[in-house]
Design a protein around this motif. Structure first.
Motif, PDB file in Angstrom:
ATOM      1  N   GLU A 264       0.813  -1.223   0.000  1.00 11.24           N
ATOM      2  CA  GLU A 264       0.000   0.000   0.000  1.00 11.24           C
ATOM      3  C   GLU A 264       0.839   1.262   0.000  1.00 11.24           C
ATOM      4  O   GLU A 264       0.395   2.288  -0.499  1.00 11.24           O
ATOM      5  N   THR A 265       2.058   1.200   0.522  1.00 18.79           N
ATOM      6  CA  THR A 265       2.893   2.400   0.522  1.00 18.79           C
ATOM      7  C   THR A 265       3.368   2.746  -0.892  1.00 18.79           C
ATOM      8  O   THR A 265       3.562   3.903  -1.208  1.00 18.79           O
ATOM      9  N   LEU A 266       3.529   1.727  -1.750  1.00 21.67           N
ATOM     10  CA  LEU A 266       3.969   1.972  -3.125  1.00 21.67           C
ATOM     11  C   LEU A 266       2.829   1.806  -4.122  1.00 21.67           C
ATOM     12  O   LEU A 266       3.041   1.875  -5.328  1.00 21.67           O
ATOM     13  N   ASP A 267       1.605   1.558  -3.633  1.00 25.45           N
ATOM     14  CA  ASP A 267       0.442   1.369  -4.501  1.00 25.45           C
ATOM     15  C   ASP A 267       0.719   0.350  -5.603  1.00 25.45           C
ATOM     16  O   ASP A 267       0.532   0.626  -6.793  1.00 25.45           O
ATOM     17  N   SER A 268       1.180  -0.834  -5.189  1.00 30.92           N
ATOM     18  CA  SER A 268       1.472  -1.860  -6.180  1.00 30.92           C
ATOM     19  C   SER A 268       1.190  -3.254  -5.625  1.00 30.92           C
ATOM     20  O   SER A 268       1.149  -3.466  -4.424  1.00 30.92           O
ATOM     21  N   LEU A 269       0.975  -4.171  -6.549  1.00 25.97           N
ATOM     22  CA  LEU A 269       0.891  -5.581  -6.232  1.00 25.97           C
ATOM     23  C   LEU A 269       2.264  -6.150  -6.507  1.00 25.97           C
ATOM     24  O   LEU A 269       2.817  -5.947  -7.590  1.00 25.97           O
ATOM     25  N   VAL A 270       2.829  -6.837  -5.529  1.00 28.74           N
ATOM     26  CA  VAL A 270       4.168  -7.398  -5.663  1.00 28.74           C
ATOM     27  C   VAL A 270       4.045  -8.908  -5.852  1.00 28.74           C
ATOM     28  O   VAL A 270       3.506  -9.599  -4.991  1.00 28.74           O
TER      29      VAL A 270
ATOM     30  N   VAL B  36       1.721 -15.604 -10.692  1.00 30.43           N
ATOM     31  CA  VAL B  36       1.181 -15.116 -11.957  1.00 30.43           C
ATOM     32  C   VAL B  36      -0.060 -14.282 -11.672  1.00 30.43           C
ATOM     33  O   VAL B  36      -0.849 -14.621 -10.789  1.00 30.43           O
ATOM     34  N   ALA B  37      -0.228 -13.197 -12.403  1.00 25.35           N
ATOM     35  CA  ALA B  37      -1.456 -12.410 -12.360  1.00 25.35           C
ATOM     36  C   ALA B  37      -1.920 -12.239 -13.803  1.00 25.35           C
ATOM     37  O   ALA B  37      -1.110 -11.993 -14.699  1.00 25.35           O
ATOM     38  N   VAL B  38      -3.215 -12.409 -14.014  1.00 23.18           N
ATOM     39  CA  VAL B  38      -3.785 -12.269 -15.347  1.00 23.18           C
ATOM     40  C   VAL B  38      -4.704 -11.058 -15.315  1.00 23.18           C
ATOM     41  O   VAL B  38      -5.663 -11.009 -14.547  1.00 23.18           O
ATOM     42  N   GLU B  39      -4.390 -10.062 -16.137  1.00 26.28           N
ATOM     43  CA  GLU B  39      -5.141  -8.805 -16.170  1.00 26.28           C
ATOM     44  C   GLU B  39      -6.128  -8.830 -17.324  1.00 26.28           C
ATOM     45  O   GLU B  39      -5.757  -9.134 -18.467  1.00 26.28           O
TER      46      GLU B  39
ATOM     47  N   PRO C 227      -6.523  -9.786 -27.344  1.00 27.00           N
ATOM     48  CA  PRO C 227      -6.355  -8.355 -27.076  1.00 27.00           C
ATOM     49  C   PRO C 227      -6.971  -8.015 -25.715  1.00 27.00           C
ATOM     50  O   PRO C 227      -7.954  -8.629 -25.313  1.00 27.00           O
ATOM     51  N   ASP C 228      -6.398  -7.080 -25.024  1.00 25.81           N
ATOM     52  CA  ASP C 228      -6.862  -6.612 -23.714  1.00 25.81           C
ATOM     53  C   ASP C 228      -6.540  -7.563 -22.570  1.00 25.81           C
ATOM     54  O   ASP C 228      -6.989  -7.337 -21.450  1.00 25.81           O
ATOM     55  N   VAL C 229      -5.818  -8.653 -22.809  1.00 25.89           N
ATOM     56  CA  VAL C 229      -5.415  -9.567 -21.733  1.00 25.89           C
ATOM     57  C   VAL C 229      -3.906  -9.483 -21.595  1.00 25.89           C
ATOM     58  O   VAL C 229      -3.178  -9.481 -22.582  1.00 25.89           O
ATOM     59  N   ARG C 230      -3.465  -9.412 -20.349  1.00 25.03           N
ATOM     60  CA  ARG C 230      -2.030  -9.308 -20.091  1.00 25.03           C
ATOM     61  C   ARG C 230      -1.656 -10.261 -18.974  1.00 25.03           C
ATOM     62  O   ARG C 230      -2.375 -10.363 -17.977  1.00 25.03           O
TER      63      ARG C 230
ATOM     64  N   PRO D  13       9.279 -12.439 -10.600  1.00 20.47           N
ATOM     65  CA  PRO D  13       9.114 -11.306  -9.677  1.00 20.47           C
ATOM     66  C   PRO D  13       8.850 -10.008 -10.437  1.00 20.47           C
ATOM     67  O   PRO D  13       9.455  -9.738 -11.457  1.00 20.47           O
ATOM     68  N   ARG D  14       7.901  -9.253  -9.895  1.00 20.77           N
ATOM     69  CA  ARG D  14       7.493  -8.014 -10.568  1.00 20.77           C
ATOM     70  C   ARG D  14       6.587  -7.201  -9.650  1.00 20.77           C
ATOM     71  O   ARG D  14       5.892  -7.740  -8.825  1.00 20.77           O
ATOM     72  N   ARG D  15       6.579  -5.897  -9.872  1.00 21.99           N
ATOM     73  CA  ARG D  15       5.619  -4.976  -9.237  1.00 21.99           C
ATOM     74  C   ARG D  15       4.630  -4.535 -10.293  1.00 21.99           C
ATOM     75  O   ARG D  15       5.023  -4.130 -11.379  1.00 21.99           O
ATOM     76  N   ILE D  16       3.337  -4.597  -9.946  1.00 25.17           N
ATOM     77  CA  ILE D  16       2.290  -4.171 -10.864  1.00 25.17           C
ATOM     78  C   ILE D  16       1.630  -2.938 -10.264  1.00 25.17           C
ATOM     79  O   ILE D  16       1.170  -2.995  -9.115  1.00 25.17           O
ATOM     80  N   PRO D  17       1.582  -1.825 -10.978  1.00 24.82           N
ATOM     81  CA  PRO D  17       0.910  -0.645 -10.429  1.00 24.82           C
ATOM     82  C   PRO D  17      -0.532  -0.986 -10.049  1.00 24.82           C
ATOM     83  O   PRO D  17      -1.265  -1.577 -10.840  1.00 24.82           O
ATOM     84  N   ALA D  18      -0.916  -0.629  -8.836  1.00 20.08           N
ATOM     85  CA  ALA D  18      -2.259  -0.966  -8.346  1.00 20.08           C
ATOM     86  C   ALA D  18      -2.794   0.143  -7.444  1.00 20.08           C
ATOM     87  O   ALA D  18      -3.298  -0.102  -6.352  1.00 20.08           O
ATOM     88  N   THR D  19      -2.702   1.380  -7.912  1.00 23.29           N
ATOM     89  CA  THR D  19      -3.159   2.526  -7.141  1.00 23.29           C
ATOM     90  C   THR D  19      -4.653   2.425  -6.871  1.00 23.29           C
ATOM     91  O   THR D  19      -5.431   2.135  -7.776  1.00 23.29           O
ATOM     92  N   ALA D  20      -5.053   2.655  -5.632  1.00 24.58           N
ATOM     93  CA  ALA D  20      -6.457   2.671  -5.202  1.00 24.58           C
ATOM     94  C   ALA D  20      -7.183   1.371  -5.539  1.00 24.58           C
ATOM     95  O   ALA D  20      -8.369   1.360  -5.815  1.00 24.58           O
TER      96      ALA D  20
END
Length: 116
Positions: A8-14, A20-23, A73-76, A81-88
């Motif tokens: 939450e301090t960096l607004d990201s999912l680590v 794996v995360a599927v967007e 298309p539209d799937v990522r 290891p990675r940080r994914i921006p996840a603000t709010a």
């Protein structure tokens, strides 16, 4: 310990190594989660606001070598290891229990996309 956490301090999912995360677009989210639930465990889902609301399905990698797969298309796919921006961000499905294999998430997306 989970192979991921929300910082939450960096607004990201680590994501840690092996996570794996599927967007996907949030407009597909409810249908994909219904398909996934019928096939087995439904893992945590994180909603990330922005110009377009997105859902992140957390999953575990499939065993063995990763199959050749071109996402629609539209799937990522995000691999740790990675940080994914996840603000709010907020939990649509809070963390609890087992994670589905990424192959099950991929199959649920394919099923839903056939009807879009």
């Amino acid at each position: 310990m989970e192979p991921w956490h929300v910082d939450e301090t960096l607004d990201s999912l680590v994501l840690a190594e092996g996570a794996v995360a599927v967007e996907i677009p949030a407009s597909w989210g409810a249908e994909v989660s219904t398909q996934l639930r019928s096939a087995g465990p439904l893992g945590p889902i994180l909603a990330i606001p922005g110009p377009r609301l997105r859902w992140l399905f957390l999953a575990r990698p499939d065993p063995g070598p990763e199959p050749r797969h071109v996402p629609p298309p539209d799937v990522r796919y995000w691999h740790g290891p990675r940080r994914i921006p996840a603000t709010a961000s907020r939990w649509v499905v809070p963390p609890a229990g087992a994670l589905p294999p990424v192959g099950a998430v991929r199959c649920a997306i394919r099923t839903v996309r056939r009807f879009l």
